[in-house]
Design a protein around this motif. Sequence first.
Motif, PDB file in Angstrom:
ATOM      1  N   MET A  34      -6.478 -15.290 -11.299  1.00  0.00           N
ATOM      2  CA  MET A  34      -5.120 -15.054 -11.749  1.00  0.00           C
ATOM      3  C   MET A  34      -4.374 -14.284 -10.668  1.00  0.00           C
ATOM      4  O   MET A  34      -4.825 -13.266 -10.187  1.00  0.00           O
ATOM      5  CB  MET A  34      -5.153 -14.255 -13.063  1.00  0.00           C
ATOM      6  N   MET A  35      -3.235 -14.773 -10.314  1.00  0.00           N
ATOM      7  CA  MET A  35      -2.424 -14.131  -9.277  1.00  0.00           C
ATOM      8  C   MET A  35      -1.381 -13.234  -9.933  1.00  0.00           C
ATOM      9  O   MET A  35      -0.738 -13.621 -10.893  1.00  0.00           O
ATOM     10  CB  MET A  35      -1.740 -15.200  -8.429  1.00  0.00           C
ATOM     11  N   LEU A  36      -1.242 -12.046  -9.422  1.00  0.00           N
ATOM     12  CA  LEU A  36      -0.259 -11.090  -9.932  1.00  0.00           C
ATOM     13  C   LEU A  36       1.132 -11.533  -9.529  1.00  0.00           C
ATOM     14  O   LEU A  36       1.398 -11.819  -8.366  1.00  0.00           O
ATOM     15  CB  LEU A  36      -0.565  -9.695  -9.363  1.00  0.00           C
ATOM     16  N   ASP A  37       2.044 -11.602 -10.507  1.00  0.00           N
ATOM     17  CA  ASP A  37       3.426 -11.971 -10.231  1.00  0.00           C
ATOM     18  C   ASP A  37       4.202 -10.711  -9.874  1.00  0.00           C
ATOM     19  O   ASP A  37       4.506  -9.889 -10.732  1.00  0.00           O
ATOM     20  CB  ASP A  37       4.043 -12.645 -11.449  1.00  0.00           C
ATOM     21  N   ILE A  38       4.495 -10.537  -8.608  1.00  0.00           N
ATOM     22  CA  ILE A  38       5.227  -9.347  -8.154  1.00  0.00           C
ATOM     23  C   ILE A  38       6.677  -9.677  -7.828  1.00  0.00           C
ATOM     24  O   ILE A  38       7.396  -8.852  -7.288  1.00  0.00           O
ATOM     25  CB  ILE A  38       4.539  -8.683  -6.941  1.00  0.00           C
ATOM     26  N   GLY A  39       7.109 -10.860  -8.199  1.00  0.00           N
ATOM     27  CA  GLY A  39       8.470 -11.289  -7.891  1.00  0.00           C
ATOM     28  C   GLY A  39       9.536 -10.432  -8.538  1.00  0.00           C
ATOM     29  O   GLY A  39      10.643 -10.332  -8.031  1.00  0.00           O
ATOM     30  N   HIS A  40       9.211  -9.795  -9.667  1.00  0.00           N
ATOM     31  CA  HIS A  40      10.198  -8.965 -10.358  1.00  0.00           C
ATOM     32  C   HIS A  40      10.322  -7.569  -9.750  1.00  0.00           C
ATOM     33  O   HIS A  40      11.222  -6.824 -10.100  1.00  0.00           O
ATOM     34  CB  HIS A  40       9.837  -8.851 -11.842  1.00  0.00           C
ATOM     35  N   LEU A  41       9.419  -7.217  -8.835  1.00  0.00           N
ATOM     36  CA  LEU A  41       9.471  -5.901  -8.198  1.00  0.00           C
ATOM     37  C   LEU A  41      10.458  -5.926  -7.037  1.00  0.00           C
ATOM     38  O   LEU A  41      10.578  -6.915  -6.321  1.00  0.00           O
ATOM     39  CB  LEU A  41       8.090  -5.486  -7.685  1.00  0.00           C
ATOM     40  N   ASN A  42      11.170  -4.835  -6.849  1.00  0.00           N
ATOM     41  CA  ASN A  42      12.127  -4.717  -5.752  1.00  0.00           C
ATOM     42  C   ASN A  42      11.406  -4.116  -4.553  1.00  0.00           C
ATOM     43  O   ASN A  42      11.535  -2.931  -4.261  1.00  0.00           O
ATOM     44  CB  ASN A  42      13.313  -3.849  -6.183  1.00  0.00           C
ATOM     45  N   LEU A  43      10.617  -4.947  -3.873  1.00  0.00           N
ATOM     46  CA  LEU A  43       9.791  -4.471  -2.767  1.00  0.00           C
ATOM     47  C   LEU A  43      10.534  -4.535  -1.435  1.00  0.00           C
ATOM     48  O   LEU A  43      11.307  -5.450  -1.184  1.00  0.00           O
ATOM     49  CB  LEU A  43       8.528  -5.317  -2.649  1.00  0.00           C
ATOM     50  N   GLN A  44      10.257  -3.548  -0.602  1.00  0.00           N
ATOM     51  CA  GLN A  44      10.690  -3.565   0.798  1.00  0.00           C
ATOM     52  C   GLN A  44       9.427  -3.318   1.622  1.00  0.00           C
ATOM     53  O   GLN A  44       8.511  -2.634   1.175  1.00  0.00           O
ATOM     54  CB  GLN A  44      11.708  -2.469   1.071  1.00  0.00           C
ATOM     55  N   PHE A  45       9.399  -3.896   2.810  1.00  0.00           N
ATOM     56  CA  PHE A  45       8.208  -3.778   3.642  1.00  0.00           C
ATOM     57  C   PHE A  45       8.505  -3.054   4.947  1.00  0.00           C
ATOM     58  O   PHE A  45       9.590  -3.178   5.505  1.00  0.00           O
ATOM     59  CB  PHE A  45       7.634  -5.169   3.945  1.00  0.00           C
ATOM     60  N   ILE A  46       7.526  -2.321   5.398  1.00  0.00           N
ATOM     61  CA  ILE A  46       7.553  -1.727   6.732  1.00  0.00           C
ATOM     62  C   ILE A  46       6.698  -2.641   7.600  1.00  0.00           C
ATOM     63  O   ILE A  46       5.558  -2.962   7.244  1.00  0.00           O
ATOM     64  CB  ILE A  46       6.995  -0.292   6.712  1.00  0.00           C
ATOM     65  N   THR A  47       7.260  -3.062   8.718  1.00  0.00           N
ATOM     66  CA  THR A  47       6.545  -3.992   9.603  1.00  0.00           C
ATOM     67  C   THR A  47       6.337  -3.363  10.974  1.00  0.00           C
ATOM     68  O   THR A  47       7.043  -2.436  11.376  1.00  0.00           O
ATOM     69  CB  THR A  47       7.343  -5.304   9.763  1.00  0.00           C
ATOM     70  N   ASP A  48       5.349  -3.907  11.666  1.00  0.00           N
ATOM     71  CA  ASP A  48       5.120  -3.450  13.034  1.00  0.00           C
ATOM     72  C   ASP A  48       6.009  -4.257  13.986  1.00  0.00           C
ATOM     73  O   ASP A  48       6.841  -5.063  13.552  1.00  0.00           O
ATOM     74  CB  ASP A  48       3.629  -3.533  13.409  1.00  0.00           C
ATOM     75  N   ASP A  49       5.839  -4.037  15.271  1.00  0.00           N
ATOM     76  CA  ASP A  49       6.688  -4.697  16.268  1.00  0.00           C
ATOM     77  C   ASP A  49       6.547  -6.217  16.253  1.00  0.00           C
ATOM     78  O   ASP A  49       7.445  -6.932  16.685  1.00  0.00           O
ATOM     79  CB  ASP A  49       6.372  -4.169  17.672  1.00  0.00           C
ATOM     80  N   GLU A  50       5.408  -6.713  15.762  1.00  0.00           N
ATOM     81  CA  GLU A  50       5.187  -8.165  15.696  1.00  0.00           C
ATOM     82  C   GLU A  50       5.649  -8.757  14.369  1.00  0.00           C
ATOM     83  O   GLU A  50       5.493  -9.953  14.126  1.00  0.00           O
ATOM     84  CB  GLU A  50       3.699  -8.489  15.897  1.00  0.00           C
ATOM     85  N   GLY A  51       6.187  -7.923  13.487  1.00  0.00           N
ATOM     86  CA  GLY A  51       6.664  -8.406  12.202  1.00  0.00           C
ATOM     87  C   GLY A  51       5.595  -8.458  11.122  1.00  0.00           C
ATOM     88  O   GLY A  51       5.845  -8.957  10.024  1.00  0.00           O
ATOM     89  N   GLU A  52       4.407  -7.933  11.403  1.00  0.00           N
ATOM     90  CA  GLU A  52       3.336  -7.897  10.414  1.00  0.00           C
ATOM     91  C   GLU A  52       3.606  -6.790   9.396  1.00  0.00           C
ATOM     92  O   GLU A  52       3.941  -5.661   9.773  1.00  0.00           O
ATOM     93  CB  GLU A  52       1.989  -7.647  11.090  1.00  0.00           C
ATOM     94  N   LYS A  53       3.465  -7.115   8.115  1.00  0.00           N
ATOM     95  CA  LYS A  53       3.675  -6.124   7.070  1.00  0.00           C
ATOM     96  C   LYS A  53       2.559  -5.081   7.129  1.00  0.00           C
ATOM     97  O   LYS A  53       1.385  -5.416   7.161  1.00  0.00           O
ATOM     98  CB  LYS A  53       3.693  -6.793   5.703  1.00  0.00           C
ATOM     99  N   LYS A  54       2.957  -3.815   7.142  1.00  0.00           N
ATOM    100  CA  LYS A  54       1.995  -2.713   7.240  1.00  0.00           C
ATOM    101  C   LYS A  54       2.032  -1.782   6.034  1.00  0.00           C
ATOM    102  O   LYS A  54       1.067  -1.097   5.752  1.00  0.00           O
ATOM    103  CB  LYS A  54       2.245  -1.891   8.511  1.00  0.00           C
TER     104      LYS A  54
END
Length: 69
Positions: A1-21
């Motif tokens: 079962m996959m968690l549905d996180i679409g309703h969360l207001n997420l923001q990501f911090i990425t490194d210089d290559e654009g990888e989510k950290k």
Amino acid sequence: MMLDIGHLNLQFITDDEGEKKAVILPIEDFLELLEDLEDIALVAERRDEPTESFDKVIAELKDDGFLPN
């Protein structure tokens, strides 16, 4: 079962290559997720406890005055 996180207001911090950290989310969403984790932990802790039939639980609630007879 996959968690549905679409309703969360997420923001990501990425490194210089654009990888989510790391992730940033509103405190309300964070607290709701913590509550869900606590509920899951409680279910896991109680997994081996004996169960009662629905009819027995209803009868006990009536006997204790929590439900009308």
